[in-house]
Design an enzyme around this catalytic site. Structure first.
Site, PDB file in Angstrom:
ATOM      1  N   GLY A 231      35.717  41.373  48.080  1.00 64.07           N
ATOM      2  CA  GLY A 231      37.184  40.747  48.064  1.00 64.07           C
ATOM      3  C   GLY A 231      37.087  39.173  48.715  1.00 64.07           C
ATOM      4  O   GLY A 231      36.410  38.650  49.309  1.00 64.07           O
ATOM      5  N   GLU A 269      27.406  43.438  40.059  1.00 65.08           N
ATOM      6  CA  GLU A 269      28.452  42.867  39.151  1.00 65.08           C
ATOM      7  C   GLU A 269      29.629  42.259  39.937  1.00 65.08           C
ATOM      8  O   GLU A 269      30.290  43.297  40.614  1.00 65.08           O
ATOM      9  CB  GLU A 269      28.893  43.800  38.101  1.00 65.08           C
ATOM     10  CG  GLU A 269      29.683  43.210  37.097  1.00 65.08           C
ATOM     11  CD  GLU A 269      29.893  44.732  35.877  1.00 65.08           C
ATOM     12  OE1 GLU A 269      28.935  44.858  35.151  1.00 65.08           O
ATOM     13  OE2 GLU A 269      30.756  45.519  36.381  1.00 65.08           O
ATOM     14  N   GLY A 271      33.352  38.997  40.151  1.00 59.61           N
ATOM     15  CA  GLY A 271      33.906  38.273  39.508  1.00 59.61           C
ATOM     16  C   GLY A 271      34.437  37.227  40.334  1.00 59.61           C
ATOM     17  O   GLY A 271      34.125  36.224  40.812  1.00 59.61           O
ATOM     18  N   ARG A 272      35.574  37.830  41.060  1.00 60.08           N
ATOM     19  CA  ARG A 272      36.463  37.054  41.883  1.00 60.08           C
ATOM     20  C   ARG A 272      35.502  36.277  42.939  1.00 60.08           C
ATOM     21  O   ARG A 272      35.896  35.010  43.442  1.00 60.08           O
ATOM     22  CB  ARG A 272      37.643  37.454  42.413  1.00 60.08           C
ATOM     23  CG  ARG A 272      37.295  38.596  43.594  1.00 60.08           C
ATOM     24  CD  ARG A 272      38.448  39.431  44.016  1.00 60.08           C
ATOM     25  NE  ARG A 272      38.977  40.333  42.866  1.00 60.08           N
ATOM     26  CZ  ARG A 272      40.246  40.782  42.813  1.00 60.08           C
ATOM     27  NH1 ARG A 272      41.304  40.191  43.445  1.00 60.08           N
ATOM     28  NH2 ARG A 272      40.605  41.488  41.734  1.00 60.08           N
ATOM     29  N   CYS A 344      62.927  30.639  34.983  1.00 57.64           N
ATOM     30  CA  CYS A 344      64.142  31.142  35.307  1.00 57.64           C
ATOM     31  C   CYS A 344      64.331  32.677  35.603  1.00 57.64           C
ATOM     32  O   CYS A 344      64.756  33.431  34.772  1.00 57.64           O
ATOM     33  CB  CYS A 344      65.172  31.078  34.104  1.00 57.64           C
ATOM     34  SG  CYS A 344      65.091  29.237  33.534  1.00 57.64           S
ATOM     35  N   TYR A 373      41.243  34.678  38.264  1.00 55.44           N
ATOM     36  CA  TYR A 373      42.569  35.392  37.589  1.00 55.44           C
ATOM     37  C   TYR A 373      43.746  34.351  37.920  1.00 55.44           C
ATOM     38  O   TYR A 373      44.834  34.849  38.248  1.00 55.44           O
ATOM     39  CB  TYR A 373      42.789  36.676  38.705  1.00 55.44           C
ATOM     40  CG  TYR A 373      41.649  37.618  38.368  1.00 55.44           C
ATOM     41  CD1 TYR A 373      41.422  38.335  37.358  1.00 55.44           C
ATOM     42  CD2 TYR A 373      40.635  37.906  39.656  1.00 55.44           C
ATOM     43  CE1 TYR A 373      40.181  39.082  37.002  1.00 55.44           C
ATOM     44  CE2 TYR A 373      39.724  38.642  39.583  1.00 55.44           C
ATOM     45  CZ  TYR A 373      39.734  39.344  38.232  1.00 55.44           C
ATOM     46  OH  TYR A 373      38.289  40.092  37.975  1.00 55.44           O
TER      47      TYR A 373
HETATM   48  C1  LIG Z   1      36.975  43.269  36.734  1.00 60.40           C
HETATM   49  C2  LIG Z   1      35.756  43.805  36.719  1.00 60.40           C
HETATM   50  C3  LIG Z   1      34.860  43.117  37.293  1.00 60.40           C
HETATM   51  C4  LIG Z   1      35.262  42.039  38.343  1.00 60.40           C
HETATM   52  O1  LIG Z   1      35.843  42.307  39.487  1.00 60.40           O
HETATM   53  P1  LIG Z   1      36.270  41.243  40.519  1.00 60.40           P
HETATM   54  O2  LIG Z   1      37.351  42.013  41.245  1.00 60.40           O
HETATM   55  O3  LIG Z   1      36.817  40.110  39.905  1.00 60.40           O
HETATM   56  O4  LIG Z   1      34.890  41.000  41.176  1.00 60.40           O
HETATM   57  C5  LIG Z   1      33.578  43.373  37.468  1.00 60.40           C
HETATM   58  N1  LIG Z   1      33.161  44.741  36.694  1.00 60.40           N
HETATM   59  C6  LIG Z   1      34.148  45.248  35.934  1.00 60.40           C
HETATM   60  C7  LIG Z   1      33.515  46.361  34.978  1.00 60.40           C
HETATM   61  C8  LIG Z   1      35.515  44.929  35.759  1.00 60.40           C
HETATM   62  O5  LIG Z   1      36.388  45.438  35.015  1.00 60.40           O
END
Ligand SMILES: *Cc1c(COP(=O)(O)O)cnc(C)c1O
Length: 403
Positions: A231, A269, A271-272, A344, A373
């Protein structure tokens, strides 16, 4: 925010125009290196590009990560266009359409992550027609998620993956499909976790379901993908995740995984966590007004670019993102202010009761932790305002991140 950062963001807003997102490539790459190093190289690092699929960013991150996770045909096309080798792409998502699966097979993706029996059947037909054996991972939905995960995708009825109790039957079905080569397992139960012990406990659950699945499959997996759930500290009262603490709590789990699966590549794996802190959203105050005792700055950007900052993306309680008026040096607050967007609707509020040293027409506001995001997860068509600029800052080079 330190003063160098503040001046830099102000200069970027003046030069690039507002509203815009700026993504600092060196910071995202440093974050990836930090994750790699925190776990002593135990994990391959894969980037879930839905967090931020800006083309220039993907090109800039391609060599820093070991692979990309895509969740649609559009994301697949972006990962390939960025130069990510097809073999390093994983395709997840509960609702992959047949044409998207066909595109993945044709591209030769490293793995399709199976999320239902029907999907396995469709994919097998496509692989047979293409004359290939498609590598697959089975996504498993554990029956529980440790307390402390912000946003959970397991431990309840979910559209994602195969419930752990159904995995043996799923694998029996898969064995009857010679077009699909089982390469391993995948789990992603939740995200936005700031508790190192809960992250490690979640991976321990993954280790348990992976071991049971490998027993049921009677094969030894080549690859195990752990959805990280790392996070970000979005709000002033949150402390950034301490990776060393995560590594310390996770050490026994990683040792177990290594011992149980000596042949398997372990992939983290995420992302954020890789890109979020590397980005800022820059807005300019268009108008100020006083309304019933509240001083309001109405900005030139809002939730049509950044739904998350308005508290409407994966957040239970609406809380302000960390933000600053970068037109003035940090100093004692002159009061508290509301920052609204131009839409609005009363939902378009980016900050409530924000203490700032000043708020004037023309001031530039920077919203931190905006590298993930942002536009990709926002209703950009609402009110037909133009899209926000998105810029990739790479040293003194600045390129349009959307190109
Ligand atoms: C969205 C997603 C991620 C990344 O999630 P984060 O919160 O951005 O780290 C990784 N794996 C899967 C399968 C997802 O759907």
């Amino acid at each position: 925010m330190n003063d160098d950062r503040r001046r830099r963001l102000l200069a970027l807003a003046d030069r690039l125009g507002t509203p815009c997102f700026v993504y600092f490539l060196d910071e995202a790459r440093a974050r990836i290196a930090a994750v790699r190093q925190a776990f002593g190289g135990a994990f391959a690092i894969t980037y879930a590009i839905k967090a931020n699929p800006a083309p220039a960013l993907l090109r800039g991150l391609r060599d820093a990560v070991d692979g990309m996770d895509v969740s649609s045909g559009g994301e697949l096309a972006r990962a390939l266009a960025a130069g990510c080798p097809a073999a390093a792409i994983h395709f997840t998502g509960p609702g992959k359409r047949t044409a998207e699966l066909a595109a993945a097979v044709a591209a030769g993706v490293g793995a399709v992550v199976l999320e239902s029996r029907e999907e396995a059947a469709v994919l097998a037909d496509l692989a047979r027609a293409a004359g290939v054996r498609q590598r697959v991972l089975v996504r498993i939905a554990p029956d529980r998620v440790p307390a402390g995960f912000g946003d959970t995708m397991s431990g309840k009825p979910v559209a994602f993956g195969i419930d752990e109790e159904d995995v043996p039957a799923f694998l029996a079905d898969l064995r009857r499909r010679p077009e699909l080569a089982l390469a391993g397992f995948h789990a992603y139960s939740g995200t936005q976790c700031l508790k190192p012990d809960a992250i490690a406990a979640n991976w321990a659950i993954f280790a348990r379901v992976f071991a049971a699945a490998a027993d049921a499959a009677g094969t030894s997996p080549e690859q195990l993908v752990l959805g990280a759930g790392l996070g970000l500290a979005y709000h002033d009262d949150q402390r950034p995740l301490d990776l060393a603490e995560v590594a310390r709590h996770a050490a026994p789990v990683l040792a177990d995984l290594r011992a149980r699966f000596p042949r398997a590549q372990l992939a983290l794996e995420t992302g954020r966590y890789l890109v979020g802190d590397a980005g800022a959203y820059l807005l300019r105050v268009l108008r100020t007004k006083d309304s019933r005792g509240v001083r309001i700055g109405i900005c030139d950007g809002g939730f049509h670019h950044h739904l998350a900052a308005a508290g409407m993306f994966g957040m239970v309680l609406k809380r302000n993102f960390r933000l600053a008026n970068v037109s003035v040096a940090d100093g004692p607050a002159a009061g508290t202010f509301q920052l609204s967007g131009p839409l609005c609707t009363s939902l378009d509020v980016l900050g409530r009761a924000v203490p700032l040293p000043r708020l004037q027409q023309g001031d530039v506001i920077a919203i931190a932790a905006s590298g993930a995001y942002g536009p990709t997860a926002s209703p950009t068509g609402f009110l037909s305002h133009p899209p926000a600029g998105e810029w990739l800052v790479d040293g003194d080079q600045i390129v349009d991140a959307r190109a």
